[in-house]
Design a protein around this motif. Structure first.
Motif, short mmCIF file in Angstrom:
data_model
loop_
_atom_site.label_atom_id
_atom_site.label_comp_id
_atom_site.label_asym_id
_atom_site.label_seq_id
_atom_site.Cartn_x
_atom_site.Cartn_y
_atom_site.Cartn_z
N VAL A 69 28.13 34.21 27.15
CA VAL A 69 28.97 33.52 28.28
C VAL A 69 30.26 34.25 27.94
O VAL A 69 31.12 34.52 28.85
N ALA A 70 30.64 34.35 26.68
CA ALA A 70 31.85 34.91 26.18
C ALA A 70 32.06 36.34 26.99
O ALA A 70 33.16 36.66 27.39
N LEU A 71 31.07 37.13 26.65
CA LEU A 71 31.24 38.42 27.19
C LEU A 71 31.47 38.72 28.66
O LEU A 71 31.97 39.38 29.44
N GLY A 72 30.64 37.41 29.35
CA GLY A 72 30.84 37.43 30.84
C GLY A 72 32.16 37.34 31.20
O GLY A 72 32.83 37.84 32.05
N PHE A 73 33.05 36.33 30.53
CA PHE A 73 34.32 35.88 30.91
C PHE A 73 35.39 37.06 30.35
O PHE A 73 36.21 37.37 31.21
N ILE A 74 34.79 37.96 29.37
CA ILE A 74 35.82 39.20 28.94
C ILE A 74 35.75 40.15 30.24
O ILE A 74 36.54 40.65 30.63
N ALA A 75 34.41 40.45 30.42
CA ALA A 75 34.19 41.41 31.73
C ALA A 75 34.90 40.87 33.03
O ALA A 75 35.42 42.00 33.75
N PHE A 76 34.70 39.43 33.28
CA PHE A 76 35.38 38.98 34.45
C PHE A 76 36.79 39.33 34.43
O PHE A 76 37.49 39.72 35.38
N SER A 77 37.50 39.23 33.31
CA SER A 77 38.99 39.34 33.16
C SER A 77 39.15 40.81 33.23
O SER A 77 40.33 41.19 34.18
N ILE A 78 38.68 41.62 32.81
CA ILE A 78 38.82 42.88 32.82
C ILE A 78 38.56 43.59 34.29
O ILE A 78 39.35 44.43 34.64
N GLY A 79 37.70 43.07 34.97
CA GLY A 79 37.67 43.43 36.34
C GLY A 79 39.04 42.98 37.24
O GLY A 79 39.33 43.69 38.23
N ASN A 80 39.94 42.23 36.69
CA ASN A 80 41.28 42.18 37.30
C ASN A 80 42.20 43.14 36.98
O ASN A 80 42.92 43.37 37.66
N GLU A 81 41.80 44.30 36.02
CA GLU A 81 42.37 45.47 36.12
C GLU A 81 41.85 46.46 37.11
O GLU A 81 42.73 47.65 37.02
N PHE A 82 41.00 46.15 37.95
CA PHE A 82 40.73 47.08 38.87
C PHE A 82 41.17 46.79 40.44
O PHE A 82 40.73 47.00 41.14
N ARG A 83 42.57 45.84 40.31
CA ARG A 83 43.23 45.92 41.59
C ARG A 83 43.57 47.33 42.17
O ARG A 83 43.86 48.14 41.46
N GLY A 91 43.76 55.03 38.56
CA GLY A 91 42.30 55.24 39.04
C GLY A 91 41.79 56.33 38.52
O GLY A 91 41.02 56.51 37.88
N ARG A 92 42.15 57.46 39.09
CA ARG A 92 41.73 58.99 38.96
C ARG A 92 41.84 59.26 37.67
O ARG A 92 41.03 60.03 36.94
N GLN A 93 43.00 59.04 36.83
CA GLN A 93 43.30 59.27 35.29
C GLN A 93 42.21 58.63 34.69
O GLN A 93 41.67 59.27 33.87
N ALA A 94 42.21 57.26 34.93
CA ALA A 94 41.26 56.47 34.18
C ALA A 94 39.67 56.89 34.10
O ALA A 94 39.16 57.12 33.09
N VAL A 95 39.43 57.31 35.30
CA VAL A 95 37.92 57.72 35.48
C VAL A 95 37.59 59.04 34.55
O VAL A 95 36.62 59.34 33.94
N VAL A 96 38.48 60.26 34.86
CA VAL A 96 38.42 61.45 34.23
C VAL A 96 38.60 61.21 32.83
O VAL A 96 37.64 61.77 32.12
N THR A 97 39.54 60.60 32.32
CA THR A 97 39.62 60.52 31.03
C THR A 97 38.61 59.82 30.22
O THR A 97 38.01 60.09 29.13
#
Length: 428
Positions: A69-83, A91-97
């Protein structure tokens, strides 16, 4: 009743240790891990008193659901970084790097482990070398996210770091699935392209699709509620639902297809934060609610660390080589990828260091290897356990140092609060 005892003891151990570790200016994550070790099978658990600590590894594993459950909430929070607004910038820099640092670590670890296969007279097989290379790809999103939050880090390095950590684990799952298929084929003497290529790609696609559907459904359902408390409750409900579905496997064309709870919950958060107008406020409230869950996750992780691996000098030796080579691969790949993409100088210099932590995803992959590869899988598991033990104790501190050197951590939140209180008193 035993569950309540365990949760209470874990929270007390984590919270009190965080006060002690504060003197040494170390991240709270380290405190929670040490708290877990103290009440684990190699600490108070050795006394054999139920309710005082975890008396065995099996006793800790009983609470795996809390970690899921904790990992689920961590991943849910990280999803917020993909606005989308943020992705347009990084985005492009993150994907390539992310691809550079992940695959560079995989390549170097695999190459060195194959070299050790010849040096050690075959004690490390090609299959073990391949899977250790795949496991090297993964990082620990939980530890990284907690350090960023604790010190309220802000800046170009932080902006690109969290999306890369999320992408890292998606790449790791794909690489591990492909390398597992190759290792299995080498053992059987025949190649099964469905298992090697199609199955992992289908698993990733299904995970992302499921997360997207749940995210769209969450946004739709939020429209029927008007109080923040009910909207928050609905967010929590959907994360629980996503984790629950992801823990199952489904048959597809004669193969069992599973889901990655990390990818499902990450996509859930990504779709929700880009389609719901008030998602930012709800995300911040979710973070406040989940603080105790994150403490439990790290305390249980500390209690689960297996110190018996130190008894085998061969495991220690191979583990140290694995740690060094993986760190070198992460640093070189991150530096090269960010330099090619024209990133900020601090990103080129310090990003690789923030990617050293490794934990849950790596342990999950090593467990999968144990279940399918017998003694070779056990070797992979022990090497990974040793590496995670070192990474978990040192990694968060390295992340903090890198973010501080990059100028993205200044004063601690506690210091800022004290200054503000002082100003208010002076004004009165």
């Amino acid at each position: 009743m035993e569950l309540l005892y365990a949760i209470s003891i874990a929270l007390v151990a984590g919270l009190f240790m965080s006060r002690i570790i504060k003197v040494f200016k170390l991240p709270a994550v380290t405190a929670y891990l040490i708290g877990g070790i103290l009440i684990g099978p190699y600490g108070l658990g050795r006394l054999g008193i139920q309710g005082l600590g975890f008396v065995s590894h099996e006793n800790v594993v009983q609470y795996k659901l809390v970690s899921e459950v904790a990992l689920g909430f961590i991943a849910f929070s990280i999803g917020n970084e993909f606005r989308l607004a943020q992705l347009k910038k990084t985005g492009r820099q993150a994907v390539v790097t992310a691809f550079f640092e992940a695959l560079c670590a995989t390549f170097l670890v695999t190459l060195v482990m194959i070299g050790m296969h010849f040096m050690l007279g075959g004690k490390i097989s090609f299959s073990v070398a391949l899977l250790l290379g795949a496991i090297a790809t993964a990082t620990a999103p939980a530890a990284t996210l907690m350090v960023v939050r604790q010190y309220k880090a802000k800046g170009p390095l932080t902006d690109i770091l969290l999306p890369i950590v999320a992408l890292d684990d998606a790449i790791a799952l794909a690489v591990f699935a492909i390398f597992s298929g190759v290792a299995k084929a080498m053992g059987q003497g025949q190649l099964d392209m469905v298992s090697i290529v199609v199955a992992p790609l289908v698993e990733i696609a299904c995970s992302l699709l499921l997360g997207a559907l749940l995210g769209a459904l969450l946004t739709f359902c939020e429209k029927f509620f008007f109080s923040n408390s009910k909207r928050l409750s609905l967010c929590l409900t959907f994360v629980f639902l996503a984790v629950g579905i992801a823990m199952n496997e489904f048959p597809l064309f004669g193969h069992k297809i599973g889901f990655s709870s990390l990818l499902v919950c990450m996509m859930l958060g990504t779709v929700f934060c880009n389609t719901c107008k008030f998602s930012e406020e709800l995300m911040s409230k979710t973070d406040q609610w989940t603080a105790p869950v994150f403490i439990l996750f790290f305390v249980f992780s500390g209690a689960e660390l297996e110190f018996s691996v130190f008894s085998d000098i061969a495991i220690v030796g191979v583990g140290l080589i694995y740690i060094f080579v993986r760190c070198a691969g992460k640093y070189l790949g991150a530096s090269l990828g960010s330099r090619i993409m024209g990133c900020d100088g601090n990103i080129v210099k310090y990003l690789g260091i923030t990617l050293f932590p490794q934990a849950g995803v790596a342990l999950g992959m090593s467990l999968a290897a144990t279940e399918t590869m017998g003694e070779e899988g056990l070797l992979i598991r022990n090497i990974t356990l040793f590496a995670v033990l070192i990474y978990e104790m040192v990694g968060p501190m390295m992340t903090k140092i890198a973010l501080t050197k990059a100028g993205e951590i200044s004063e601690k939140p506690e210091v800022i609060k004290q200054v503000n209180v002082g100003k208010e008193r002076h004004a009165k």
